[in-house]
Structures are given as C-alpha cells and as structure tokens.
Write a protein that holds these residues in place. Structure first.
Motif, PDB file in Angstrom:
ATOM      1  N   PRO A  31       0.820  -1.214   0.000  1.00 25.74           N
ATOM      2  CA  PRO A  31       0.000   0.000   0.000  1.00 25.74           C
ATOM      3  C   PRO A  31       0.852   1.262   0.000  1.00 25.74           C
ATOM      4  CG  PRO A  31       0.046  -0.969   2.186  1.00 25.74           C
ATOM      5  CD  PRO A  31       0.747  -1.940   1.276  1.00 25.74           C
ATOM      6  N   SER A  32       0.287   2.322  -0.542  1.00 23.90           N
ATOM      7  CA  SER A  32       0.953   3.624  -0.532  1.00 23.90           C
ATOM      8  C   SER A  32       0.466   4.429   0.662  1.00 23.90           C
ATOM      9  CB  SER A  32       0.652   4.372  -1.829  1.00 23.90           C
ATOM     10  OG  SER A  32       1.086   5.711  -1.738  1.00 23.90           O
ATOM     11  N   LEU A  33       1.393   4.919   1.456  1.00 21.35           N
ATOM     12  CA  LEU A  33       1.011   5.719   2.627  1.00 21.35           C
ATOM     13  C   LEU A  33       0.298   6.996   2.203  1.00 21.35           C
ATOM     14  CD1 LEU A  33       1.292   5.397   5.687  1.00 21.35           C
ATOM     15  CD2 LEU A  33       3.317   6.843   5.575  1.00 21.35           C
ATOM     16  N   ALA A  34       0.643   7.511   1.027  1.00 22.40           N
ATOM     17  CA  ALA A  34       0.004   8.736   0.539  1.00 22.40           C
ATOM     18  C   ALA A  34      -1.483   8.547   0.263  1.00 22.40           C
ATOM     19  CB  ALA A  34       0.712   9.217  -0.728  1.00 22.40           C
ATOM     20  N   ASP A  35      -1.911   7.292   0.060  1.00 17.60           N
ATOM     21  CA  ASP A  35      -3.319   7.005  -0.215  1.00 17.60           C
ATOM     22  C   ASP A  35      -4.123   6.713   1.045  1.00 17.60           C
ATOM     23  OD1 ASP A  35      -2.832   7.281  -2.924  1.00 17.60           O
ATOM     24  OD2 ASP A  35      -2.459   5.144  -3.233  1.00 17.60           O
ATOM     25  N   VAL A  36      -3.457   6.681   2.182  1.00 16.36           N
ATOM     26  CA  VAL A  36      -4.144   6.384   3.443  1.00 16.36           C
ATOM     27  C   VAL A  36      -4.681   7.677   4.040  1.00 16.36           C
ATOM     28  CG1 VAL A  36      -3.881   5.469   5.785  1.00 16.36           C
ATOM     29  CG2 VAL A  36      -2.662   4.398   3.871  1.00 16.36           C
ATOM     30  N   PRO A 145       3.664  16.687   6.804  1.00 14.01           N
ATOM     31  CA  PRO A 145       2.899  16.896   8.043  1.00 14.01           C
ATOM     32  C   PRO A 145       1.895  15.809   8.408  1.00 14.01           C
ATOM     33  CG  PRO A 145       3.121  18.969   6.883  1.00 14.01           C
ATOM     34  CD  PRO A 145       3.694  17.917   5.976  1.00 14.01           C
ATOM     35  N   SER A 146       1.354  15.108   7.439  1.00  8.76           N
ATOM     36  CA  SER A 146       0.344  14.091   7.744  1.00  8.76           C
ATOM     37  C   SER A 146       0.925  12.687   7.878  1.00  8.76           C
ATOM     38  CB  SER A 146      -0.731  14.080   6.653  1.00  8.76           C
ATOM     39  OG  SER A 146      -0.182  13.646   5.416  1.00  8.76           O
ATOM     40  N   ALA A 147       2.254  12.553   7.809  1.00  6.13           N
ATOM     41  CA  ALA A 147       2.881  11.228   7.766  1.00  6.13           C
ATOM     42  C   ALA A 147       2.524  10.382   8.986  1.00  6.13           C
ATOM     43  CB  ALA A 147       4.397  11.366   7.643  1.00  6.13           C
ATOM     44  N   ARG A 153      -3.002   5.468  11.256  1.00  6.10           N
ATOM     45  CA  ARG A 153      -4.265   4.969  10.709  1.00  6.10           C
ATOM     46  C   ARG A 153      -4.053   3.599  10.052  1.00  6.10           C
ATOM     47  NH1 ARG A 153      -9.090   7.054   8.439  1.00  6.10           N
ATOM     48  NH2 ARG A 153     -10.386   5.268   7.871  1.00  6.10           N
ATOM     49  N   LEU A 154      -3.012   3.476   9.221  1.00  7.88           N
ATOM     50  CA  LEU A 154      -2.731   2.205   8.561  1.00  7.88           C
ATOM     51  C   LEU A 154      -2.372   1.143   9.593  1.00  7.88           C
ATOM     52  CD1 LEU A 154      -2.407   0.681   5.889  1.00  7.88           C
ATOM     53  CD2 LEU A 154      -0.022   1.448   5.826  1.00  7.88           C
ATOM     54  N   PHE A 155      -1.609   1.521  10.582  1.00  5.60           N
ATOM     55  CA  PHE A 155      -1.212   0.625  11.671  1.00  5.60           C
ATOM     56  C   PHE A 155      -2.448   0.026  12.339  1.00  5.60           C
ATOM     57  CE2 PHE A 155       0.505  -0.542  15.810  1.00  5.60           C
ATOM     58  CZ  PHE A 155       1.815  -0.896  15.554  1.00  5.60           C
ATOM     59  N   GLY A 156      -3.429   0.884  12.612  1.00 10.00           N
ATOM     60  CA  GLY A 156      -4.646   0.421  13.263  1.00 10.00           C
ATOM     61  C   GLY A 156      -5.529  -0.413  12.361  1.00 10.00           C
ATOM     62  N   VAL A 157      -5.720   0.042  11.128  1.00 10.96           N
ATOM     63  CA  VAL A 157      -6.567  -0.683  10.182  1.00 10.96           C
ATOM     64  C   VAL A 157      -6.016  -2.088   9.933  1.00 10.96           C
ATOM     65  CG1 VAL A 157      -7.307  -0.764   7.763  1.00 10.96           C
ATOM     66  CG2 VAL A 157      -7.493   1.373   9.059  1.00 10.96           C
ATOM     67  N   VAL A 250       4.267  -3.415   5.638  1.00 13.37           N
ATOM     68  CA  VAL A 250       5.169  -2.481   4.976  1.00 13.37           C
ATOM     69  C   VAL A 250       4.351  -1.586   4.063  1.00 13.37           C
ATOM     70  CG1 VAL A 250       5.667  -4.066   3.062  1.00 13.37           C
ATOM     71  CG2 VAL A 250       7.316  -2.268   3.635  1.00 13.37           C
ATOM     72  N   ALA A 251       4.779  -0.339   3.914  1.00 10.09           N
ATOM     73  CA  ALA A 251       4.082   0.608   3.040  1.00 10.09           C
ATOM     74  C   ALA A 251       5.098   1.427   2.273  1.00 10.09           C
ATOM     75  CB  ALA A 251       3.161   1.526   3.854  1.00 10.09           C
ATOM     76  N   ASP A 252       4.681   1.931   1.126  1.00  9.44           N
ATOM     77  CA  ASP A 252       5.496   2.834   0.308  1.00  9.44           C
ATOM     78  C   ASP A 252       5.255   4.262   0.786  1.00  9.44           C
ATOM     79  OD1 ASP A 252       6.818   4.217  -1.705  1.00  9.44           O
ATOM     80  OD2 ASP A 252       5.130   4.053  -3.098  1.00  9.44           O
ATOM     81  N   GLY A 253       6.330   4.949   1.150  1.00  2.73           N
ATOM     82  CA  GLY A 253       6.197   6.295   1.694  1.00  2.73           C
ATOM     83  C   GLY A 253       6.414   7.414   0.697  1.00  2.73           C
TER      84      GLY A 253
END
Length: 385
Positions: A31-36, A145-147, A153-157, A250-253
């Motif tokens: 997943p892309s972190l930018a899309d979360v 700023p939103s990283a 959020r991804l961690f929890g989901v 793992v996520a793409d940052g």
C-alpha cells in the motif's frame, strides 16, 4: 556442451523473468502511505514516541526535527539522542528542546562496551519514551505533516504490531542513482517485504527511516539490546519482531517520507563498509555467491547477446530486457532517473566492486570502523539473530 549452454541461458532467462514478475506483483501488493486518509477526529489515537539517534548530523537534524514537530498528529513526543557528536548537533537539539516541550533531548558522552553507537542511542531513547507506539526514525528523514497520522491509521486498520515505511530517496547525482536503483531492486527481491505480512512466511522487513512498533511488543522481544552489535539494526529489529509472531506490515512512503540516503557514490561506498558484510551473514561464501550471481545474471547476458546465436541469444536477450524493464520500473516508482536503465550492467559492476571493497576492508581490519569506533569482527559475528 551446446545443451549445457542452453540450460544456462534458459536458467538465467527464467530467473530474470521471475524477478520481474515478483517485483510487479510485490509492488502492487504494497500500500501507498500517501493514499491512506488521516484517522477521523473521533477515533482513539495512541500516544507516539518518535525516537531519533543523531551523531554529527548538523546538516540534517534541524530539518528533520522541524518536520517532526510539524506533524498534525495530536499526541506525540520526540526523543532525540545525541550520540557523542563533535559538531553543532548537540547545540541544535538543545535549542529546539528549549523551544518546544514535546522534544526530549538526551546526550551520550561515552559508549558502553559491546554496543554500536546508534543501537545504544535508540535503546536509551526507547527506555525514556512513554508512548504506546514507538517510531524509530533516522536523523536525516523528513516527514510530510500528515505522515504520522496516516501511518497510525494504517497501523490500526491493519492491526499491526510493526509498520515499516520505505521512504522516497533523494539521489543528487546520476552515478549514485545508478547504483542505488540497482541495489534497491535486488534488495527488495532478496527480502520480499510484500510477504512479511504472511505469518507463515519467513520474510521480514525493517526500515531505518521509519519503523513504527508497538512498545509492548518491542520490549517483549528485548528491543535493541538483542541487536546491540548489528550494523543492520533496522532489518534485524524486523526479524526479531517477525520471529516473535508480531503482525508486520510495509508501506510505500513516496510523497510522505523522504531522505537523502547518501549525497555521492563515494559516500555510498563508505557507508557499505558498515553493513554490507553483515547483510550477508558475515559469510565469505555468501559474498562469493552474491558476486557470482550478480555477474552471471546482470552482466553476462548483455555480453552473451553479442557472442552467441540462435535460441541461446534469444534467451539471453530475454534476460537482459526483463532486467532492464525491472530496473526501469523500480527507478520510476521512486522518480529516480529511469533513463539510466540501459546502463544496468554498469550498475551491477559498480555494485560488485563496492561490495568487494567493503568486505575485503572488513576482513583486512578484522572489523569495521564506524563513527570513530572500531568493532571487532568476532564480536560482530557473535551477535546472531
């Protein structure tokens, strides 16, 4: 003899096509972190302790800490551990901590025996942290700023215990980009991070730029004390966590987390002196296999297409094209000069030269020199994970 040559060519082509397929499938699965999206305001947001180890980082530390303090996450602290810096790093950290109560500044004046400096600094930072989640981040990483909000959020989901985020790499020069693109491509194929989420798979991942870990799980595996002499501490932390049954993701940052890993190819070569041998288990046989594999897979096909014919040539051409496409795709995903793809075999030769130089130096000096401290090879080998 002709049959053996065809078998070799077919094997090389098969490995190259398999590598391309693995990269495509794996990249689509990350997943892309930018899309979360950031978590809704009404959701519970656990306290996060961001832990940064810094030594002689006056060039980067202010930008990194400023970005951390600019996060839109509501409840976090930043623990910065100055590991015996001799430049202005300590002064910068102290000034920032006076200006913002969220920053806790720690200073290491003497390194205890049996520790790598960074590992010891991260250990101290974790000991003083009070967050439910711990984010280990390098001192040259800059977060959008939103990283942190997106990552939590991804961690929890995903119900994760450990989330590693791969940063976008700032690569100032094309020789550096040429080799880094090559290394990252094969590094991904070696670790298979997209399989880390599978509890039945042996694959694991850890990324020094952004390792977000549940504090109770981190302490349950012994934290950095278990990897006190591992130069590849980020990856080995991931191995410890996965081995303990932690849920790993793992996520793409790209677009959210970025770092200038090295500024020049020379810096990369010097950096590899620290952890290249460690990454191959301090095994000379593993190094020999890596060198031979790189030359056979990534250099020989480009020569063979000019000196062979018929089916053999077609197979080597397939292998060459598949690797160039894989390299270009990996570079493109990072926005890192995909036009370098035709120089792929040169990248392999340079990488092999850097690897051999790093390993031979470690063997000659019976250990590594890092940040002004010598660590004996026997000690390093003894810290098995």
């Amino acid at each position: 003899m002709d049959a053996l040559r065809l078998i070799l060519a077919g094997g090389v082509a098969l490995v190259a096509l398999g590598a391309l397929a693995q990269l495509v499938w794996g990249w689509l699965d990350i997943p892309s972190l930018a899309d979360v999206p950031a978590p809704p305001a009404w959701t519970r947001r656990p306290r996060v302790s961001v832990i940064v180890a810094a030594r002689d980082e006056e060039r980067h530390i202010l930008a990194a800490v400023t970005a951390l303090l600019g996060q839109d996450y509501p409840d976090y602290q930043v623990v910065v551990v100055d590991d015996r810096s001799s430049d202005r790093t300590s002064e910068i950290i102290a000034r920032v901590s006076r200006q913002d109560a969220r920053v806790r500044a720690l200073r290491v004046n003497e390194l205890p025996d049996g520790w790598l400096g960074k590992n010891h600094a991260l250990h101290l930072g974790a000991e003083s942290a009070d967050g439910e989640l711990l984010l280990f981040a390098d001192a040259d990483v800059v977060l959008e700023p939103s990283a942190l909000s997106r990552a939590v959020r991804l961690f929890g989901v995903e119900r994760a215990d450990h989330l590693a985020v791969a940063p976008a790499l700032d690569l100032p020069t094309w020789p550096l980009a040429l080799v880094v693109n090559y290394f990252m491509m094969w590094f991904l194929l070696w670790l298979r991070p997209w399989r880390a989420r599978n509890p039945r798979s042996s694959a694991f991942i850890g990324i020094g730029a952004f390792n977000l870990v549940r504090a109770s799980v981190y302490r349950g595996v012994g934290g950095h004390e278990r990897i006190r002499l591992r130069p590849d501490d980020d990856i080995m932390l991931g191995k410890l966590l996965k081995g303990a049954g932690a849920a790993q993701r793992v996520a793409d940052g790209t677009g959210v987390v970025r770092v200038e890993w090295y500024a020049t190819l020379g810096q990369l070569a010097r950096g590899f002196r620290k952890n290249a041998f460690a990454g191959l288990g301090y095994s000379v046989w593993m190094v020999a296999g890596a060198v031979l594999g790189n030359l056979v897979l990534a250099v020989w096909p480009f020569i063979a297409v000019w000196i062979t014919g018929g089916a053999e040539r077609a197979l080597y051409a397939t292998a060459a094209i598949a690797q160039v496409v894989a390299y270009g795709g990996a570079a493109s995903s990072q926005g890192a000069r995909r036009w370098l793809a035709p120089l792929y075999p040169l990248a392999s030769v340079l990488f092999v030269a850097i690897l051999c130089a790093a390993v031979s130096r470690t063997l000659r000096r019976n250990g590594i020199e890092w940040r002004g401290t010598h660590y004996r090879l026997e000690e390093l080998r003894g810290n098995r994970v």
